[in-house]
Design an enzyme around this catalytic site. Structure first.
Site, PDB file in Angstrom:
ATOM      1  N   CYS A   1       0.780 -10.978 -14.337  1.00 56.25           N
ATOM      2  CA  CYS A   1      -0.394 -10.414 -13.655  1.00 56.25           C
ATOM      3  C   CYS A   1      -1.512 -10.021 -14.617  1.00 56.25           C
ATOM      4  CB  CYS A   1       0.022  -9.211 -12.823  1.00 56.25           C
ATOM      5  SG  CYS A   1       1.382  -9.597 -11.733  1.00 56.25           S
TER       6      CYS A   1
ATOM      7  N   HIS B   1      -5.404  -4.496 -11.456  1.00 58.08           N
ATOM      8  CA  HIS B   1      -4.425  -5.400 -10.849  1.00 58.08           C
ATOM      9  C   HIS B   1      -4.031  -4.837  -9.480  1.00 58.08           C
ATOM     10  CE1 HIS B   1      -1.138  -7.875  -9.939  1.00 58.08           C
ATOM     11  NE2 HIS B   1      -0.178  -7.092 -10.388  1.00 58.08           N
TER      12      HIS B   1
ATOM     13  N   ASN C   1      -0.236  -8.945  -3.564  1.00 56.56           N
ATOM     14  CA  ASN C   1      -0.235  -9.089  -5.022  1.00 56.56           C
ATOM     15  C   ASN C   1      -0.286 -10.575  -5.376  1.00 56.56           C
ATOM     16  OD1 ASN C   1       0.425  -9.346  -7.715  1.00 56.56           O
ATOM     17  ND2 ASN C   1       2.051  -7.811  -7.685  1.00 56.56           N
TER      18      ASN C   1
HETATM   19  N1  ACO Z   1      10.695  -1.695   4.325  1.00 60.17           N
HETATM   20  C1  ACO Z   1      11.354  -0.572   4.684  1.00 60.17           C
HETATM   21  N2  ACO Z   1      12.125   0.124   3.830  1.00 60.17           N
HETATM   22  C2  ACO Z   1      12.195  -0.330   2.545  1.00 60.17           C
HETATM   23  C3  ACO Z   1      11.529  -1.496   2.110  1.00 60.17           C
HETATM   24  C4  ACO Z   1      10.759  -2.176   3.067  1.00 60.17           C
HETATM   25  N3  ACO Z   1      10.069  -3.300   2.765  1.00 60.17           N
HETATM   26  N4  ACO Z   1      11.807  -1.695   0.817  1.00 60.17           N
HETATM   27  C5  ACO Z   1      12.605  -0.693   0.430  1.00 60.17           C
HETATM   28  N5  ACO Z   1      12.851   0.123   1.468  1.00 60.17           N
HETATM   29  C6  ACO Z   1      13.665   1.341   1.513  1.00 60.17           C
HETATM   30  C7  ACO Z   1      14.616   1.432   0.349  1.00 60.17           C
HETATM   31  O1  ACO Z   1      15.804   0.740   0.620  1.00 60.17           O
HETATM   32  C8  ACO Z   1      14.807   2.927   0.237  1.00 60.17           C
HETATM   33  O2  ACO Z   1      15.735   3.346   1.200  1.00 60.17           O
HETATM   34  P1  ACO Z   1      16.822   4.479   0.832  1.00 60.17           P
HETATM   35  O3  ACO Z   1      16.004   5.709   0.521  1.00 60.17           O
HETATM   36  O4  ACO Z   1      17.609   4.567   2.093  1.00 60.17           O
HETATM   37  O5  ACO Z   1      17.567   3.952  -0.345  1.00 60.17           O
HETATM   38  C9  ACO Z   1      13.443   3.512   0.615  1.00 60.17           C
HETATM   39  O6  ACO Z   1      12.791   2.467   1.367  1.00 60.17           O
HETATM   40  C10 ACO Z   1      12.585   3.875  -0.548  1.00 60.17           C
HETATM   41  O7  ACO Z   1      12.572   2.807  -1.468  1.00 60.17           O
HETATM   42  P2  ACO Z   1      11.842   2.883  -2.855  1.00 60.17           P
HETATM   43  O8  ACO Z   1      12.201   1.669  -3.664  1.00 60.17           O
HETATM   44  O9  ACO Z   1      12.066   4.228  -3.438  1.00 60.17           O
HETATM   45  O10 ACO Z   1      10.320   2.775  -2.385  1.00 60.17           O
HETATM   46  P3  ACO Z   1       9.028   2.910  -3.262  1.00 60.17           P
HETATM   47  O11 ACO Z   1       8.184   3.970  -2.749  1.00 60.17           O
HETATM   48  O12 ACO Z   1       9.344   2.909  -4.733  1.00 60.17           O
HETATM   49  O13 ACO Z   1       8.283   1.537  -2.927  1.00 60.17           O
HETATM   50  C11 ACO Z   1       7.842  -0.600  -3.920  1.00 60.17           C
HETATM   51  C12 ACO Z   1       8.875   0.302  -3.274  1.00 60.17           C
HETATM   52  C13 ACO Z   1       6.728  -0.839  -2.923  1.00 60.17           C
HETATM   53  C14 ACO Z   1       8.478  -1.923  -4.313  1.00 60.17           C
HETATM   54  C15 ACO Z   1       7.256   0.124  -5.159  1.00 60.17           C
HETATM   55  O14 ACO Z   1       8.302   0.591  -5.961  1.00 60.17           O
HETATM   56  C16 ACO Z   1       6.362  -0.750  -5.989  1.00 60.17           C
HETATM   57  O15 ACO Z   1       5.296  -1.138  -5.562  1.00 60.17           O
HETATM   58  N6  ACO Z   1       6.745  -1.012  -7.264  1.00 60.17           N
HETATM   59  C17 ACO Z   1       5.959  -1.787  -8.168  1.00 60.17           C
HETATM   60  C18 ACO Z   1       6.122  -3.221  -7.873  1.00 60.17           C
HETATM   61  C19 ACO Z   1       5.086  -4.058  -8.563  1.00 60.17           C
HETATM   62  O16 ACO Z   1       3.979  -3.642  -8.788  1.00 60.17           O
HETATM   63  N7  ACO Z   1       5.463  -5.286  -8.887  1.00 60.17           N
HETATM   64  C20 ACO Z   1       4.569  -6.242  -9.396  1.00 60.17           C
HETATM   65  C21 ACO Z   1       4.516  -6.246 -10.873  1.00 60.17           C
HETATM   66  S1  ACO Z   1       3.300  -7.322 -11.426  1.00 60.17           S
HETATM   67  C22 ACO Z   1       3.825  -8.935 -11.564  1.00 60.17           C
HETATM   68  O17 ACO Z   1       3.935  -9.420 -12.652  1.00 60.17           O
HETATM   69  C23 ACO Z   1       4.146  -9.804 -10.370  1.00 60.17           C
END
Ligand code: ACO
Length: 316
Positions: free
Chosen positions: A116, A240, A270
């Site tokens: 990214c 980003h 993204n």
């Molecule tokens: N829908 C509903 N519930 C979900 C989903 C979903 N899509 N995904 C996860 N959950 C649940 C989890 O299982 C968890 O449940 P639990 O509490 O019962 O275990 C709960 O929601 C919370 O999950 P978290 O992982 O703590 O959620 P978080 O607030 O961290 O959001 C996310 C997750 C959106 C993936 C976030 O961590 C994020 O954006 N991380 C960065 C990712 C990123 O930027 N990646 C790109 C990098 S750049 C590149 O090179 C491509």
């Protein structure tokens, strides 16, 4: 921290283009097959919909053609094509070969994979090529992450999408645009986000989130310092577009109000290498930039890479 020598020939963006596939997939569409909801995705990411489809070459040709037309540069005068992508169409050759041919260019062409952060890596590389004598460079950031996304995995399927953004950068004898820059990578974090050849993306979302905020802030501070500026001098940030909460947290630490950011992730998801140019050029197309404005580009990605640049906007 490298600073730009006063004697260096600098560059300026003279044309740009954006391309998104026609097919739109909403959060509600995803919720039909995944255990998720529109509300969850909006709250946790800020994403409402994403565009899916096309190939890396076809999207690059579309955005690249628009950038060439806007700049008015003869395609045969382009000295180098840099295609930032982490989703090439083929293992061999580089996708830039197909894009070069499709745009009617006759020049050096290569792919650059910094995930990214790729477009900003490309922008910095272009200025390096200008400093050693090239005059006209086409930098394109394109990704088709939908092709390496596991559509049954709610952790990743809600985030990733396809798109492209391109810029013609031309050498200038007057003052250039690049004031400060930073590129970085920490390969020890490779396993936080990867796709093996022929496989789909694996991501440790929480850990990526935590680290992303820190490395975006670090990189932005380095570029600002190299430029001799502070955050109060910045008119617009094109970050980003991974997750609105990452941008909010980074801006809070940098003391930059969210009103100064360009956020298109709600509509695009993204799009990796395309994300920063899509945000920058949407702001430019909407009249949010004028000559003399200082703009901060900042991103992070798999690898884990980071890149930022401070540019002085020149309205073509
Ligand atoms: N829908 C509903 N519930 C979900 C989903 C979903 N899509 N995904 C996860 N959950 C649940 C989890 O299982 C968890 O449940 P639990 O509490 O019962 O275990 C709960 O929601 C919370 O999950 P978290 O992982 O703590 O959620 P978080 O607030 O961290 O959001 C996310 C997750 C959106 C993936 C976030 O961590 C994020 O954006 N991380 C960065 C990712 C990123 O930027 N990646 C790109 C990098 S750049 C590149 O090179 C491509």
């Amino acid at each position: 921290m490298p600073t730009i020598p006063n004697s260096a020939i600098n560059g300026v963006i003279t044309g740009w283009g954006r391309a998104l596939p026609e097919t739109i997939v909403t959060n509600d569409d995803l919720a039909k097959t995944l255990d998720t909801s529109d509300e969850w995705i909006r709250e946790r990411t800020g994403i409402e919909q994403r565009h899916i489809g096309g190939t890396t070459a076809s999207l690059s040709i579309e955005s690249g053609r628009r950038a060439l037309e806007m700049s008015g540069v003869d395609p045969l005068s382009i000295d180098a094509l840099i295609l930032a992508t982490t989703t090439p169409d083929r293992t061999v050759p580089a996708t830039s070969a197909a894009v070069q041919h499709g745009l009617g260019l006759r020049c050096g062409a290569f792919d650059l994979n910094a995930a990214c952060s790729g477009f900003v890596y490309g922008l910095v590389t272009a200025h390096g090529l200008i400093a050693i004598g090239m005059r006209n460079i086409l930098v394109i950031g394109t990704d088709t992450l939908s092709r390496i996304t596991d559509w049954t995995d709610r952790n990743t399927a809600i985030l990733f999408a396809d798109g492209s953004g391109a810029a013609v950068i031309q050498a200038t004898d007057g003052p250039g645009q690049l004031l400060g820059w930073d590129i970085d990578a920490d390969g020890s974090l490779e396993d936080l986000l990867y796709a093996d050849i022929g496989k789909t993306l694996y991501m440790e979302g929480k850990e990526v989130f935590r680290r992303a905020v820190r490395i975006m802030v670090d990189s932005a501070e380095k570029s600002l310092k190299a430029a001799g500026l502070t955050t109060s001098d910045i008119t617009l940030v094109a970050p980003h577009q991974a997750n609105i909460r990452i941008i909010e947290a980074a801006c809070k630490r940098l003391d930059i109000p969210m009103s100064k950011t360009s956020w298109v992730g709600d509509k695009t998801g993204n799009t990796s290498s395309a994300s920063i140019p899509l945000a920058l050029f949407e702001a430019a197309d909407n009249g949010r930039l004028k000559t003399g404005d200082n703009v901060l580009l900042v991103g992070f990605g798999a690898g884990m890479t980071a890149a930022s640049a401070v540019i002085k906007w020149k309205q073509p």
